[in-house]
Design a protein around this motif. Structure first.
Motif, PDB file in Angstrom:
ATOM      1  N   THR A  99       0.844  -1.196   0.000  1.00  0.00           N
ATOM      2  CA  THR A  99       0.000   0.000   0.000  1.00  0.00           C
ATOM      3  C   THR A  99       0.878   1.243   0.000  1.00  0.00           C
ATOM      4  OG1 THR A  99      -0.162   0.164   2.413  1.00  0.00           O
ATOM      5  CG2 THR A  99      -1.854  -1.148   1.282  1.00  0.00           C
ATOM      6  N   LEU A 100       0.308   2.335  -0.470  1.00  0.00           N
ATOM      7  CA  LEU A 100       0.977   3.633  -0.489  1.00  0.00           C
ATOM      8  C   LEU A 100       0.022   4.671   0.079  1.00  0.00           C
ATOM      9  CD1 LEU A 100       2.238   3.175  -4.096  1.00  0.00           C
ATOM     10  CD2 LEU A 100       3.811   3.804  -2.270  1.00  0.00           C
ATOM     11  N   THR A 101       0.548   5.599   0.865  1.00  0.00           N
ATOM     12  CA  THR A 101      -0.256   6.699   1.390  1.00  0.00           C
ATOM     13  C   THR A 101       0.256   8.001   0.792  1.00  0.00           C
ATOM     14  OG1 THR A 101      -0.684   5.532   3.456  1.00  0.00           O
ATOM     15  CG2 THR A 101      -1.045   7.909   3.448  1.00  0.00           C
ATOM     16  N   PHE A 102      -0.628   8.689   0.077  1.00  0.00           N
ATOM     17  CA  PHE A 102      -0.269   9.938  -0.602  1.00  0.00           C
ATOM     18  C   PHE A 102      -0.829  11.134   0.152  1.00  0.00           C
ATOM     19  CE2 PHE A 102      -0.079   6.880  -4.065  1.00  0.00           C
ATOM     20  CZ  PHE A 102       1.010   7.296  -4.801  1.00  0.00           C
ATOM     21  N   ALA A 103      -0.062  12.206   0.188  1.00  0.00           N
ATOM     22  CA  ALA A 103      -0.599  13.503   0.586  1.00  0.00           C
ATOM     23  C   ALA A 103      -1.451  14.022  -0.573  1.00  0.00           C
ATOM     24  CB  ALA A 103       0.529  14.476   0.887  1.00  0.00           C
ATOM     25  N   VAL A 104      -2.658  14.447  -0.272  1.00  0.00           N
ATOM     26  CA  VAL A 104      -3.562  14.941  -1.307  1.00  0.00           C
ATOM     27  C   VAL A 104      -4.030  16.343  -0.940  1.00  0.00           C
ATOM     28  CG1 VAL A 104      -4.323  12.646  -2.027  1.00  0.00           C
ATOM     29  CG2 VAL A 104      -5.554  13.829  -0.191  1.00  0.00           C
ATOM     30  N   GLU A 105      -4.744  16.954  -1.842  1.00  0.00           N
ATOM     31  CA  GLU A 105      -5.284  18.284  -1.608  1.00  0.00           C
ATOM     32  C   GLU A 105      -6.668  18.373  -2.229  1.00  0.00           C
ATOM     33  OE1 GLU A 105      -3.177  21.248  -4.475  1.00  0.00           O
ATOM     34  OE2 GLU A 105      -1.687  19.712  -3.942  1.00  0.00           O
TER      35      GLU A 105
END
Length: 439
Positions: A178-184
């Motif tokens: 899994t990957l966790t991305f910073a989003v906006e």
């Protein structure tokens, strides 16, 4: 879930293949870990290869091919932290669509969205401009199965010291689950595309980059013409966006940029002497256009013409000089090149093996049609880029080896040491990784 039939892997460009593989479709970290432990015990190798959009053999499996089919989709959305956790086998285009549905967006991306997220992040895929150009720089956490079958969690709280070493991991440190991305919040971009002369484009390059959030240029070899695509953020109010009309999109992006361009470049393979005049006509036919849309629809461009590519990142301050030297070398060589040269810039970031690690970067990407011989062209350009301290894109063609690359990346030795710790038996090794990291 294993398929007993012999399996063949082939990358998108057709340059790399592997056959006689066992294909396996794990669903989660526990299944991946069990497969890795068994492989380590039996002396087999494991590779999680996705859509094959790397031009190199970086993802080439040797024994066990982990397919991404059952590791797709969003796992969690944290609107307070503004992060999204997603399974690593998800394609970027799928994540973009899901984020739009949620009213969210990545900050930046390249212009192709066919890759799995694990593959795109692990090879340093990037866009241009912005606060962060590379996908890996937008990753704030991940789950990794190491070569010993251990499941590692990396974020600001668990193993934070490893995150920068692992984010561009080349597939050498483990299988990302899994990957966790910073989003906006979902935002719009205004795209302004216009032809420019060589002198105007290079003479005003710094001012153009400063005036827009994302700038991408394409130089047509054997001409003095470029196409500039300048994207400017419009904020989160999407009520006033003005996308291209459907007919214009079909004409420009489907018919001209794919169908007609593919036919033209294929024909020029047979009559290379016509390449210069054809490029000059094509460059002159390009007209300006302005439109606005949700960010990922502006960033992404459909690419159906199969090509070969080499891309290097040189220090930002050396970029224009390197580009001019490449043009001079091509003009003197007698080679004929039908594909444009792509020019992008990126701010410095922190992943250890990112091509923009620790320095503002200027990217030059060279392409040929899949049926053209790319070797002479790339061999002509590569020494120029290397002379300027260029770092090759990990998923695109280049000739550098571990000794060369160690001199380009200050934390290269730390990465190699971590590889020794996480994959001591080289469960994830292949010939490409042996070349760029050492066996």
């Amino acid at each position: 879930m294993s398929d007993p039939r012999p399996h063949t892997w082939r990358n998108w460009s057709g340059l790399e293949t592997a056959s006689g593989l066992e294909a396996v479709r794990p669903a989660d970290a526990e299944e991946v870990a069990a497969l890795v432990r068994t492989a380590a015990e039996t002396g087999r190798s494991v590779k999680a290869a996705g859509t094959g959009h790397s031009f190199t053999a970086i993802a080439a499996p040797r024994d066990l091919h982990l397919l991404p089919d059952r590791m797709r989709g969003i796992v969690a959305v944290d609107r307070e932290a503004m992060t999204v956790t997603v399974r690593a086998g998800t394609q970027l285009k799928v994540l973009n669509a899901e984020l739009e549905r949620l009213g969210l967006s990545l900050h930046n991306m390249g212009d192709i969205a066919e890759q799995t997220l694990a593959g795109a992040v692990s090879t340093g895929t990037h866009g241009t401009g912005g606060r962060a150009a590379g996908l890996a720089a937008q990753v704030v956490g991940l789950e990794l199965v190491t070569g010993t079958g251990e499941v590692l969690h990396l974020d600001a709280h668990e193993n934070p010291d490893l995150l920068d070493l692992v984010r561009v991991g080349l597939g050498a440190l483990g299988v990302i689950v899994t990957l966790t991305f910073a989003v906006e919040p979902l935002f719009a971009l205004r795209a302004e595309e216009r032809p420019m002369s060589w002198d105007a484009a290079l003479g005003g390059f710094d001012e153009l980059v400063a005036a827009h959030d994302h700038v991408d240029m394409y130089w047509f070899p054997h001409t003095t013409r470029l196409l500039a695509k300048c994207n400017t953020r419009l904020g989160t109010d999407l009520s006033s966006i003005a996308p291209l009309p459907a007919w214009r999109r079909r004409l420009d992006d489907d018919l001209l940029s794919n169908t007609a361009f593919g036919a033209l470049t294929a024909a020029l393979n047979r009559v290379p002497q016509a390449t210069g005049p054809a490029n000059r006509v094509a460059a002159r036919l390009l007209g300006p256009r302005t439109y606005s849309d949700v960010a990922h629809r502006v960033f992404i461009t459909e690419r159906r013409v199969v090509f070969r590519e080499m891309e290097y990142a040189v220090p930002r301050e050396a970029g224009l000089t390197a580009l001019a030297e490449c043009r001079t070398a091509l003009e003197r060589s007698g080679l004929r090149v039908s594909f444009p040269v792509e020019i992008r810039v990126a701010p410095a970031d922190t992943p250890a093996l990112s091509t923009a690690s620790g320095r503002d970067s200027f990217y030059l990407a060279f392409h040929t049609h899949r049926d053209a011989d790319h070797t002479a062209y790339f061999a002509l350009m590569e020494p120029i880029l290397r002379a300027h301290g260029g770092r090759p894109h990990w998923g695109k063609l280049h000739t550098q080896d571990a000794a060369d690359l160690a001199a380009l990346y200050p934390r290269f030795a730390a990465f190699v040491a971590l590889r020794e710790r996480l994959d001591p038996q080289r469960v994830f090794a292949n010939a490409y990784l042996d070349r760029v990291l050492g066996a």
